[in-house]
Design an enzyme around this catalytic site. Structure first.
Site, PDB file in Angstrom:
ATOM      1  N   CYS A 128       0.881  -1.173   0.000  1.00 51.89           N
ATOM      2  CA  CYS A 128       0.000   0.000   0.000  1.00 51.89           C
ATOM      3  C   CYS A 128       0.917   1.221   0.000  1.00 51.89           C
ATOM      4  CB  CYS A 128      -0.928   0.031   1.204  1.00 51.89           C
ATOM      5  SG  CYS A 128      -2.057   1.455   1.168  1.00 51.89           S
TER       6      CYS A 128
ATOM      7  N   HIS B  75      -1.782  -5.680 -10.215  1.00 50.96           N
ATOM      8  CA  HIS B  75      -2.403  -4.543 -10.913  1.00 50.96           C
ATOM      9  C   HIS B  75      -2.607  -4.884 -12.385  1.00 50.96           C
ATOM     10  CE1 HIS B  75      -1.874  -1.685  -7.580  1.00 50.96           C
ATOM     11  NE2 HIS B  75      -0.807  -2.399  -7.305  1.00 50.96           N
TER      12      HIS B  75
ATOM     13  N   GLU C 214      -9.860  -0.390  -6.527  1.00 48.98           N
ATOM     14  CA  GLU C 214      -8.933  -1.179  -5.717  1.00 48.98           C
ATOM     15  C   GLU C 214      -9.535  -2.520  -5.300  1.00 48.98           C
ATOM     16  OE1 GLU C 214      -6.751   0.238  -2.456  1.00 48.98           O
ATOM     17  OE2 GLU C 214      -6.393   2.227  -3.292  1.00 48.98           O
TER      18      GLU C 214
ATOM     19  N   CYS D  68      -4.089   5.686  -5.382  1.00 46.09           N
ATOM     20  CA  CYS D  68      -3.503   4.357  -5.135  1.00 46.09           C
ATOM     21  C   CYS D  68      -2.016   4.468  -5.466  1.00 46.09           C
ATOM     22  CB  CYS D  68      -4.182   3.304  -6.008  1.00 46.09           C
ATOM     23  SG  CYS D  68      -3.537   1.629  -5.763  1.00 46.09           S
TER      24      CYS D  68
ATOM     25  N   GLY E 261      -0.746   1.400  -7.350  1.00 41.57           N
ATOM     26  CA  GLY E 261      -1.378   1.447  -8.671  1.00 41.57           C
ATOM     27  C   GLY E 261      -0.738   2.496  -9.566  1.00 41.57           C
TER      28      GLY E 261
HETATM   29  N1  API Z   1      -6.360  -2.589  -2.314  1.00 39.17           N
HETATM   30  C1  API Z   1      -4.930  -2.876  -2.477  1.00 39.17           C
HETATM   31  C2  API Z   1      -4.131  -2.415  -1.236  1.00 39.17           C
HETATM   32  C3  API Z   1      -4.065  -0.894  -1.100  1.00 39.17           C
HETATM   33  C4  API Z   1      -3.261  -0.252  -2.199  1.00 39.17           C
HETATM   34  C5  API Z   1      -3.361   1.263  -2.313  1.00 39.17           C
HETATM   35  N2  API Z   1      -4.201   1.916  -1.348  1.00 39.17           N
HETATM   36  C6  API Z   1      -1.997   1.913  -2.407  1.00 39.17           C
HETATM   37  O1  API Z   1      -1.833   3.095  -2.029  1.00 39.17           O
HETATM   38  O2  API Z   1      -1.063   1.251  -2.940  1.00 39.17           O
HETATM   39  C7  API Z   1      -4.743  -4.399  -2.661  1.00 39.17           C
HETATM   40  O3  API Z   1      -5.583  -5.176  -2.182  1.00 39.17           O
HETATM   41  O4  API Z   1      -3.714  -4.767  -3.265  1.00 39.17           O
END
Ligand code: API
Length: 296
Positions: free
Chosen positions: A75, A158, A207, A216, A219
């Site tokens: 994250c 991703h 997400e 993100c 991302g």
């Molecule tokens: N939902 C993402 C985790 C949070 C990623 C995002 N909030 C960031 O800033 O990288 C997953 O399950 O891989």
């Protein structure tokens, strides 16, 4: 027992941060879901748990849970927030955050923003992972107008779809379909990207385990790497998100660096009703594997 929390965010991607470095917190998916609930809990995009480091080179271990209770290996926005928190407490500008997918080296900048080395971009289908062997530059996962994904692993999966007009994409409808596409055995984070210039990309995100968020970090890293691999941009660019912009660089050693702001909104105390033991009995999260080696 009262449990304090910090409410932080990176460009509006918001987190409840719980510091369990001194007082263990046997978090369960049910507790994560309860805390993340925006009506009956505190509400957040991710729950971030700080634990003692397992690796000798790390300052702390960070666990990341989505609002649906699933755990993620990365994250980016939360990593900036945690690095800032630890640096404030120690007066140091360099912080190493350990996660289940490796060590993340962070640097506090004079303007309060944080640069995180998010580690290497993973480009092999087994590292995303995909359910079958594919060239990750063109993955046949699609829904409606979104076809021909470019997949990148950043410690989490991703799938980036390049479009002519990011605002025109019906992400609330297409996001969940793609998140659960059979080619993604661990589900996937979904990015729609519109290249505005060789160093500027507009990106919107659905997400995994959270839905649409304002930003993100991992991302954004995946989006830059995908765009550079497709020859659409250089190896460094601004990623324009709903909540603001992140600067991303993909270095020759394969590592991706992300720079952006952090913010603390408020602090608070969780009621007993939200703490472990008060919800349906569930086994705590599985212990992550001990680190074998420091990632390259
Ligand atoms: N939902 C993402 C985790 C949070 C990623 C995002 N909030 C960031 O800033 O990288 C997953 O399950 O891989």
């Amino acid at each position: 027992m009262v449990r304090r929390f910090l409410k932080m965010h990176g460009l509006g991607n918001d987190f409840v941060v719980l510091d369990a470095r001194r007082d263990p917190l046997p978090l369960t998916p049910a507790v994560a879901r309860a805390i993340a609930d925006r009506r009956t809990g505190v509400g957040c995009d991710q729950l971030v748990l700080l634990e003692p480091p397992r690796h000798p080179a790390a300052d702390l271990f960070m666990r990341i849970l989505n609002p649906d209770g699933s755990e993620s290996g990365a994250c980016g926005n939360a990593t900036r927030c945690v690095a800032s928190l630890v640096a404030d407490g120690s007066g140091r500008a360099e912080v190493t955050v350990e996660t289940v997918t490796g060590l993340l080296r962070c640097r506090l900048r004079a303007d309060g923003s944080v640069t995180v080395d998010m580690g290497p971009a993973r480009l092999d289908w087994t590292q995303i992972p995909l359910a079958a062997a594919h060239d990750t530059l063109h993955v046949p996962a699609g829904a409606g107008p979104l076809q021909d994904a470019c997949c990148v692993g950043m410690g989490n999966p991703h799938a980036v779809f390049f479009v002519d007009d990011a605002e025109a994409v019906d992400l609330p409808s297409l996001g969940p379909v793609l998140e659960h596409h059979p080619l993604f055995p661990q589900r996937c984070n979904i990015e729609v990207a519109q290249v505005l210039a060789p160093d500027h990309i507009r990106m919107r995100v659905w997400e995994r385990g959270a839905g649409i968020t304002r930003a993100c970090g991992s991302g954004s890293c995946a989006t830059l790497v995908a765009a550079a691999r497709r020859g659409l941009t250089g190896r460094a660019a601004w990623i324009e998100l709903d909540g603001g912009r992140l600067w991303i660089e993909w270095h020759g050693d394969g590592h991706v660096l992300m720079t952006g702001p952090v913010a603390t909104a408020f602090t608070g105390e969780l009621s007993e009703a939200l703490l472990p033991g008060s919800l349906a009995a569930e086994p705590p999260l599985p212990e992550p594997p001990l680190p074998e080696t420091v990632p390259a």
